[in-house]
Enzyme design. Structure first.
Site, PDB file in Angstrom:
ATOM      1  N   HIS A 139       1.065  -1.156  -0.016  1.00  0.00           N
ATOM      2  CA  HIS A 139      -0.112   0.017  -0.011  1.00  0.00           C
ATOM      3  C   HIS A 139       0.997   1.270  -0.133  1.00  0.00           C
ATOM      4  CE1 HIS A 139      -3.303   2.750   0.783  1.00  0.00           C
ATOM      5  NE2 HIS A 139      -2.694   3.145   2.058  1.00  0.00           N
ATOM      6  N   GLY A 154       2.489   5.098   4.320  1.00  0.00           N
ATOM      7  CA  GLY A 154       1.932   5.660   5.386  1.00  0.00           C
ATOM      8  C   GLY A 154       0.511   5.127   5.644  1.00  0.00           C
ATOM      9  N   SER A 155      -0.043   5.381   6.629  1.00  0.00           N
ATOM     10  CA  SER A 155      -1.632   5.125   7.000  1.00  0.00           C
ATOM     11  C   SER A 155      -2.486   5.630   6.170  1.00  0.00           C
ATOM     12  CB  SER A 155      -2.005   5.376   8.325  1.00  0.00           C
ATOM     13  OG  SER A 155      -1.972   6.732   8.683  1.00  0.00           O
ATOM     14  N   SER A 156      -3.806   4.951   5.879  1.00  0.00           N
ATOM     15  CA  SER A 156      -4.956   5.698   4.838  1.00  0.00           C
ATOM     16  C   SER A 156      -5.254   6.980   5.242  1.00  0.00           C
ATOM     17  CB  SER A 156      -5.910   4.807   4.713  1.00  0.00           C
ATOM     18  OG  SER A 156      -7.221   5.228   4.009  1.00  0.00           O
ATOM     19  N   GLY A 157      -5.244   8.099   4.584  1.00  0.00           N
ATOM     20  CA  GLY A 157      -5.751   9.244   4.547  1.00  0.00           C
ATOM     21  C   GLY A 157      -4.570  10.355   5.200  1.00  0.00           C
ATOM     22  N   VAL A 158      -3.475   9.839   5.012  1.00  0.00           N
ATOM     23  CA  VAL A 158      -2.465  10.628   5.504  1.00  0.00           C
ATOM     24  C   VAL A 158      -1.837  11.883   4.611  1.00  0.00           C
ATOM     25  CG1 VAL A 158      -0.470   9.337   4.783  1.00  0.00           C
ATOM     26  CG2 VAL A 158      -0.389  10.487   6.929  1.00  0.00           C
ATOM     27  N   GLY A 159      -2.305  11.482   3.309  1.00  0.00           N
ATOM     28  CA  GLY A 159      -2.130  12.417   2.064  1.00  0.00           C
ATOM     29  C   GLY A 159      -1.036  12.114   1.211  1.00  0.00           C
ATOM     30  N   LYS A 160      -0.918  10.548   0.926  1.00  0.00           N
ATOM     31  CA  LYS A 160       0.105  10.192   0.039  1.00  0.00           C
ATOM     32  C   LYS A 160      -0.571  10.566  -1.583  1.00  0.00           C
ATOM     33  CE  LYS A 160      -0.754   5.800   1.189  1.00  0.00           C
ATOM     34  NZ  LYS A 160      -1.851   6.273   2.441  1.00  0.00           N
ATOM     35  N   ASP A 178      -1.913   3.887  -4.667  1.00  0.00           N
ATOM     36  CA  ASP A 178      -2.854   2.779  -3.772  1.00  0.00           C
ATOM     37  C   ASP A 178      -2.049   1.504  -3.777  1.00  0.00           C
ATOM     38  OD1 ASP A 178      -4.788   2.691  -2.038  1.00  0.00           O
ATOM     39  OD2 ASP A 178      -5.847   1.291  -3.428  1.00  0.00           O
ATOM     40  N   GLU A 203      -6.355   8.425  -7.097  1.00  0.00           N
ATOM     41  CA  GLU A 203      -7.683   8.639  -6.242  1.00  0.00           C
ATOM     42  C   GLU A 203      -7.443   9.857  -5.052  1.00  0.00           C
ATOM     43  OE1 GLU A 203     -10.578   6.530  -2.959  1.00  0.00           O
ATOM     44  OE2 GLU A 203      -8.941   5.384  -3.906  1.00  0.00           O
ATOM     45  N   ARG A 244      16.648  15.574  13.237  1.00  0.00           N
ATOM     46  CA  ARG A 244      16.632  17.138  12.709  1.00  0.00           C
ATOM     47  C   ARG A 244      18.081  17.355  11.989  1.00  0.00           C
ATOM     48  NH1 ARG A 244      13.266  20.775  16.150  1.00  0.00           N
ATOM     49  NH2 ARG A 244      14.932  22.133  15.969  1.00  0.00           N
TER      50      ARG A 244
END
Length: 312
Positions: A139, A154-160, A178, A203, A244
């Site tokens: 994914h 990254g997790s779903s909805g994080v903005g990939k 996706d 998407e 950093r």
């Protein structure tokens, strides 16, 4: 998971001429290794790699021409097993009629190519290695940034996907969104691509599915790309320490390979596309021998050492 490949696939890919046994074209090819059956023509079958494509060049054909027809037929019949996928003849050489007879009886295809033996063996091996390479699905989003294959996870909805869209608008190329199919072509190479049904599609939540090639042109997409670096997006955690300076290099394992990884925390106001773009540029710079973090640390140590000596 590995993709299957048949003799028919090999024939069509390399434009090989079918000599006999068309019904055997659906035979599976299970290994990318080839066999040059020279010893087998002499009668040595203690070790016969029967599951490989059997490649005949000038040497094998010339040797077989010096044999008696009965012996030649016997040897070819011994080579024709249930696991033998196909016989391939190079240089457009004349195919021995005994080989055709034995192959027809066992329903094993005999194919022929105009290419020289060495070049033909390279083409066959490269094609089979690519098709038979182990494949996994991950994914994420794969983007070609300045020639580097950057896998954004990254997790779903994080903005990939939104980040990938902005990268495409900045002139980079989308490979997959996706669902990224990753195949290990060799010990040092991971190739990512998109499943055919979602190729070139992106998407975007609130907008829906868009076709990147239709909107931005053929230069905004590519079918596959070697994966060089992984950028992992995660929601900003105030209790977590984030790098950093950039001295530490994270790694993530895909198959049995360690791929460089950068973790980018996400919160409002951060321009992720620019950060990822610069991360790719900085990675290229490191590979060219310049590391800004190491240079800064060295300069800082030199300054501290200089001040210490002045105080002494």
């Amino acid at each position: 998971m590995t993709k299957s490949v048949t003799v028919k696939d090999l024939k069509e890919r390399l434009n090989l001429e079918l000599i006999c046994s068309e019904t055997g074209l659906e035979r599976p090819i299970l290994t990318s290794d080839l066999s040059r059956p020279g010893l087998e023509l002499t009668g040595f079958f203690s070790y016969y790699p029967e599951d490989r494509v059997q490649l005949f060049g000038m040497t094998e054909i010339s040797f077989s021409e010096g044999m008696e027809p009965e012996e030649r037929l016997k040897r070819y019949k011994q080579m024709c097993t249930k696991r033998t996928p196909a016989f391939v003849i190079s240089r457009n050489l004349e195919v021995p009629k005994e080989l055709v007879a034995a192959a027809k009886e066992a329903d094993i295809p005999v194919l022929r190519s105009r290419l020289k033996t060495t070049r033909l063996s390279v083409y066959i091996t490269n094609y089979l290695e690519s098709r038979l390479a182990p494949v996994i699905s991950m994914h994420g989003v794969l983007v070609d940034i300045y020639g580097l294959g950057v896998l954004i996870t990254g997790s779903s909805g994080v903005g990939k996907s939104e980040t990938a869209l902005e990268l495409v608008k900045r002139g980079h190329r989308l490979v997959a969104d996706d669902n990224v199919e990753i195949r290990q072509e060799d010990e040092l190479t991971l190739i990512g691509s998109s499943p055919a049904i979602i190729e070139h599609l992106l998407e975007i939540r609130g907008l829906g599915i868009i076709n990147v090639m239709t909107l931005f042109g053929a230069g905004a997409v590519r079918s596959s790309k070697k994966i060089t670096i992984v950028v992992h997006l995660e929601n900003w955690d105030p209790d977590k320490h984030y790098d950093r300076v950039g001295l530490d290099q994270e790694k993530t394992k895909i198959f049995d390979m360690d791929i460089p990884k950068i973790t980018v925390p996400v919160r409002p106001g951060r321009n992720l596309s620019v950060i990822i773009e610069v991360a790719a540029m900085n990675f290229r710079l490191k590979n060219m021998g310049y590391n800004a973090a190491e240079q800064f640390t060295q300069d800082l140590n030199n300054l501290i050492g200089h001040n210490s000596s002045m105080n002494d």
